[in-house]
Design a protein around this motif. Sequence first.
Motif, PDB file in Angstrom:
ATOM      1  N   UNK A 187      -9.383  -4.494 -22.160  1.00 38.47           N
ATOM      2  CA  UNK A 187     -10.042  -5.647 -21.552  1.00 38.47           C
ATOM      3  C   UNK A 187     -11.395  -5.260 -20.980  1.00 38.47           C
ATOM      4  N   UNK A 188     -11.422  -4.131 -20.277  1.00 36.39           N
ATOM      5  CA  UNK A 188     -12.660  -3.655 -19.669  1.00 36.39           C
ATOM      6  C   UNK A 188     -13.716  -3.380 -20.728  1.00 36.39           C
ATOM      7  N   UNK A 189     -13.330  -2.692 -21.820  1.00 34.39           N
ATOM      8  CA  UNK A 189     -14.327  -2.378 -22.843  1.00 34.39           C
ATOM      9  C   UNK A 189     -14.774  -3.634 -23.578  1.00 34.39           C
ATOM     10  N   UNK A 190     -13.859  -4.575 -23.805  1.00 39.23           N
ATOM     11  CA  UNK A 190     -14.314  -5.742 -24.556  1.00 39.23           C
ATOM     12  C   UNK A 190     -15.239  -6.594 -23.693  1.00 39.23           C
ATOM     13  N   UNK A 191     -14.994  -6.623 -22.389  1.00 41.96           N
ATOM     14  CA  UNK A 191     -15.926  -7.343 -21.526  1.00 41.96           C
ATOM     15  C   UNK A 191     -17.285  -6.656 -21.536  1.00 41.96           C
ATOM     16  N   UNK A 192     -17.258  -5.336 -21.491  1.00 38.75           N
ATOM     17  CA  UNK A 192     -18.501  -4.608 -21.380  1.00 38.75           C
ATOM     18  C   UNK A 192     -19.319  -4.651 -22.668  1.00 38.75           C
ATOM     19  N   UNK A 193     -18.647  -4.499 -23.811  1.00 37.02           N
ATOM     20  CA  UNK A 193     -19.411  -4.338 -25.046  1.00 37.02           C
ATOM     21  C   UNK A 193     -19.439  -5.580 -25.917  1.00 37.02           C
TER      22      UNK A 193
END
Lengths: 361, 368
Positions: A99-105
């Motif tokens: 979730x964190x990476x998809x929000x970030x990238x």
Amino acid sequence: MNRYYGYLVFLNMVVNVFVYVPQILIRERFDGAVNAILLAVPIGMLIMFIFIKSLRRYPARSLQEILDSLLPGWLSRPLAFLFASMYMMAGCITMLSIGDTSVRYISPEAPLLLAVFMFLIVVCMAAAHRSRQILFLIEMILILDVPLILFIIVKAFWNRSINWDSVAVVGMSYTHLPSWTAISGATYIFSGYTNLVVFNKAFPKPISPRWIWLFGPVGLGVLISSFAVPIGFQGADGVSDYIYPWITTSDSMRVELGFIERVLPLFLLLYAGISMGSTIVHWHVALYLVKEALPSSWSLKPAATWTIFGTFAAFTLIFAFLFNEQNISELGSGWIRLRFPCEIFLVLLVLIAALRRRRTV
Amino acid sequence: MILRRLLTVLLAIAAAGSLNGCGFKDIDKRFFVVAMAVDPADNPDKLYKVTVKLAIPSPSERFGSNDYTIVSEETDSIAEAVRVIKSEVDKELDLGHMKAIVIGQKLVEQGNMNKLMDWFIRRRDIQNIAWIAAGNPSGKAVLDLRPHTERLPSNMLFMSFGQFGTETAYIVSEYLFDFHRRLKERGLDPLLPIIEVRDNQQVSINRSIILDKERQRIVLQALDNKVVNSFYQGIGKYDIRVDLNDGFFIIAAENCKGTFTLNTRNGKAVIHLYVRVNGIVEESTVPLSKEKLSMYERAAEQQVNKRVLSLFYKLQQAKVDPIGFGLRYRARHTGNPDQVWRDWLRLYPEAEFKVQSKVKLMSTGQIE
């Protein structure tokens, strides 16, 4: 060896990039991470072998039934809850990480809570299915994703930008003793077999340990590539600057003649699939552990599944709401440290049960 | 069962409804930054002058359809500058397609490269495979070029590097992530190609800067640049001039690869450099004979040896190491990494270089 068993183990190997294993190893790259990798292979293979061997005495039984044959109910049920919470956390951390990476990238404007919530819907719907269906699901995920992941890894190893001297600099720390965290992180690769505590029921015949030695070389290869490729690309000294070394590394490759020049979107897409598969497996295991530990008058009710998943989801959302990236990564490392003793404890329990059964039968 | 399905559908709709769509912006409401330059500010109170080159899309892609607009801003940090620039244009800046970063050479001379690179590395949307180079006389001057041969703005820069368009050993190509790695890695020093603006909207990219971890140490001329490239990227397309008694001839090398080994004996480092060249004769001022090919090869080898040695002693005197001898030393010695590194710092200034080159001439071309 049943091929679905292979998928369970292999899925756990591939997903390591998203559960902070490379980060843990890279943080300790000058202090024994190399030896941790080398030690992890025999340790991981040995406990996997013991577990499979012991489980052959309990064909198509689940953990609860094995524990009940060994311990009184007031002890075995809380133990099952303990293991279930470990599985729950495993899925939770993978989900927070993706979730964190998809929000970030992918979608920087979306709140983390929403991204995690969307993943939760899919994961819970899938994980509620029967064990056999989940095995089919991960077969599909792996068949779709692994060839492309292999393409990225081969591309990385053949890349002119990878500097093997940097990797060798890290390799020169082979004189250091590995830390507990590093070993715990490295053995995570092999721990896919523990999913059998529930999936054992889905296999009509017990798993034969004949071909499992194959996981030794495969696991070593996975560990080395997930450790060495970021170091080769980002340098022995510079690699620790990055919070997600693998994502940065995938962005450092260039497919000149591909449909898209950057590897990053492809990488994120593939690993979103792999992470979802892993979360589905973990939560499926957690669900059934809880269900079997509960009295049957409760667990047979139709609302039981959704109550349990509702609790899991609530935990995940609370974490997503309270935690920032730093907390999530600390939670991940903490879980990895705790996972290893829990795993050994589980294997010991099953081993003792198996030995007892031989004596009584 | 039906109730449950209905519930899921409702849940999905509710989740989709909460996506308010601000993450998506139409392409006609965006400016694509194709290249970016950072120079020292003209105003003495400020640190940087940040320049972005915004592509103006044209309806048809043809030669000369490279319209762009350039916006500059002077601030103390790149992040501030980009935010201020956003207030000066009417569309949202999109940095995801930025493929060239040009740093003014004056800024490289001033140093503080680590501080400068922070923004580029920290931003998630900047490509790690963007090309990075130094601009002479300034980064802005390089960006503000309008070659008639371009189909897209700044495409000339993208094609020059990485042997993507032109293939030549004179151009050193450097990726953003590689530059950052070299700024951090002990024993492997950064290098930057220099893009020089020429008349007629042209550039020349045949010199390069070697940096220590902070600032420019030495500028390599075209001939040295070729040698560095054969060690750095193993690029062929290399020309060697060989002087004979009564004239000279030029070898066009198809491939030219440099490797090295490192030995330490009696507390002294000896670096063996091996250069392999395969090529043919491309031009000669004297008649050449096929029988004497091996003699020409020996003459060429001497020439190569001389060039390579003079370059590496030059680099050694400037205390820089773009090829990674120090990294190789660290890769061969165990122990505390900091101690190993201090040992190497002591060894490198007195290290001895030995060159062995092997030139193989395939033919004298179409004539003798």
